[in-house]
Write an enzyme that holds these catalytic residues in place. Structure first.
Site, PDB file in Angstrom:
ATOM      1  N   GLU A 136     -18.817  10.202 -20.810  1.00 15.15           N
ATOM      2  CA  GLU A 136     -19.068  10.174 -22.208  1.00 15.15           C
ATOM      3  C   GLU A 136     -17.053  11.361 -22.589  1.00 15.15           C
ATOM      4  OE1 GLU A 136     -21.098   9.057 -24.374  1.00 15.15           O
ATOM      5  OE2 GLU A 136     -22.586   8.973 -23.003  1.00 15.15           O
ATOM      6  N   ASP A 152     -24.539   8.118 -14.122  1.00 16.70           N
ATOM      7  CA  ASP A 152     -23.583   9.548 -14.663  1.00 16.70           C
ATOM      8  C   ASP A 152     -24.322  10.644 -15.044  1.00 16.70           C
ATOM      9  OD1 ASP A 152     -25.197   7.952 -16.358  1.00 16.70           O
ATOM     10  OD2 ASP A 152     -23.514   6.880 -17.525  1.00 16.70           O
TER      11      ASP A 152
END
Length: 375
Positions: A128, A69
């Site tokens: 997120e 990520d």
């Protein structure tokens, strides 16, 4: 690859954190790095602010995916680093700068040492929030390049460098954001009887929300309802017309998540009736559990114990949330914790993970992927 070079890469990425689907500089940095690698085995595609790199195997029978990520968090950094974030109000406080660097280190090796099986490196945006995994999985790229199995890691500040932790089955919880907006009637502080005070209503609601886990969730199950932010009002002598409550829900079962949300909705209806106000609920980003494939995870645990000096810990499940769970719903695989030895935890603006963990992870993943490609 030279470990000092990887540290330089990590520090450069640490300085340019960007929020979900805004990772323009990050994508450009990653592409510049990847384009400088030997290209004989590589095919590169972009998706929104993400990147997918296929490494062509010499005699492929499967495709193994590796996901990293790439987004940061909306936080002001307070580390002791000389290479702090140059983006005010944004920070890599969850270790995604290390995640990207480790992926680049592994990719660098396989750009020069062709694997037998195909490898797929996925640099995913918006972990997120608002969530990049689901739309990326639905993209044409990942429909065409669909891994047969997939792996990811997450840094763990509480574990020492040289340690990996994972488990078969449930590793991370089901998670949901929570946003509740209350609207009443504002007015002068001297005339409360003419108003509907949303500061008071919000305070009552926060207290009631804390009863859900203790009184509505099976004690043998686990759940968390955390309120992290309350906003409302404009001045000390003005009764607030509006208030906003922001939090998160974490559960170890889908059934408990449904139960918690039902109770939240019931409590909010009670507040509406009791305080003669209106309310809206938004659950924002919802992430499913990270459920590790039992066979592949056990194989990784055994490989780690038999082929490295890394300490492998079979850990318990955690209330952490991760949208990698959506990959695991569709593709067999697993996630593991990487020890980085920091006194400050994830999402703390003082987080300083040990950079020694980068080389530990890169070396181990290279060895593991070679093993998987040959077996």
């Amino acid at each position: 690859m030279d470990g000092s070079k990887l540290v330089e890469v990590r520090r450069a990425l640490h300085q340019i954190p960007e929020l979900g689907f805004e990772e323009v500089k990050t994508q450009a940095f990653l592409l510049e790095y990847i384009n400088q690698l030997p290209q004989a085995y590589l095919e590169i595609k972009t998706w929104k602010t993400g990147i997918v790199v296929k490494v062509q195997g010499s005699d492929p029978s499967k495709m193994i995916g590796y996901r990293a990520d790439i987004d940061g968090l909306p936080m002001d950094e307070e580390t002791s680093y000389s290479f702090r974030s140059t983006h005010p109000g944004k920070m890599h406080a969850c270790g995604h700068d290390l995640h990207m660097t480790i992926a680049l280190g592994v990719l660098t090796h396989f750009s020069k040492a062709q694997p037998k099986d195909n490898l797929l490196f996925i640099f995913q945006p918006a972990e997120e929030g608002p969530g990049g995994a689901q739309p990326m999985l639905a993209s044409d790229i990942l429909k065409e390049w669909r891994p047969d199995q997939i792996v990811a890691l997450h840094i763990a500040p509480e574990y020492p460098v040289g340690t990996i932790a994972t488990r078969e089955g449930l590793l991370f919880a089901n998670t949901s954001e929570l946003f509740i907006d209350l609207k009443g009637q504002g007015g002068h502080a001297a005339y409360p009887h003419t108003t509907r005070d949303m500061i008071v209503a919000g305070a009552y609601l926060v207290t009631q929300l804390q009863s859900i886990v203790s009184r509505n969730v099976d004690p043998l199950d686990s759940a968390v309802v955390t309120i992290g932010k309350i906003t409302g009002g404009t001045k000390q002598n003005i009764i607030a017309e509006k208030a906003r409550i922001e939090g998160t829900i974490r559960t170890l079962s889908i059934e408990s998540m449904q139960k918690v949300k039902q109770r939240i909705e019931a409590l909010v209806k009670g507040i509406e009736a009791g305080f003669e106000c209106s309310a809206t609920i938004d659950y924002g980003a919802n992430y499913c559990q990270v459920f590790n494939d039992e066979k592949l995870t056990r194989e990784f645990i055994n490989f780690t114990r038999d082929h490295s000096s890394i300490e492998l810990i079979e850990c318990t499940e955690a209330m952490t949330g991760e949208d990698f769970g959506y990959f695991l719903e569709e593709i067999p695989g697993f996630m593991f914790w990487l020890g980085v030895n920091s006194p400050y935890g994830l999402h703390d603006n003082r987080l300083e993970p040990s950079e020694q963990a980068i080389e530990v992870a890169v070396t181990h993943l290279i060895n593991y992927l070679h093993y998987k490609s040959e077996n």
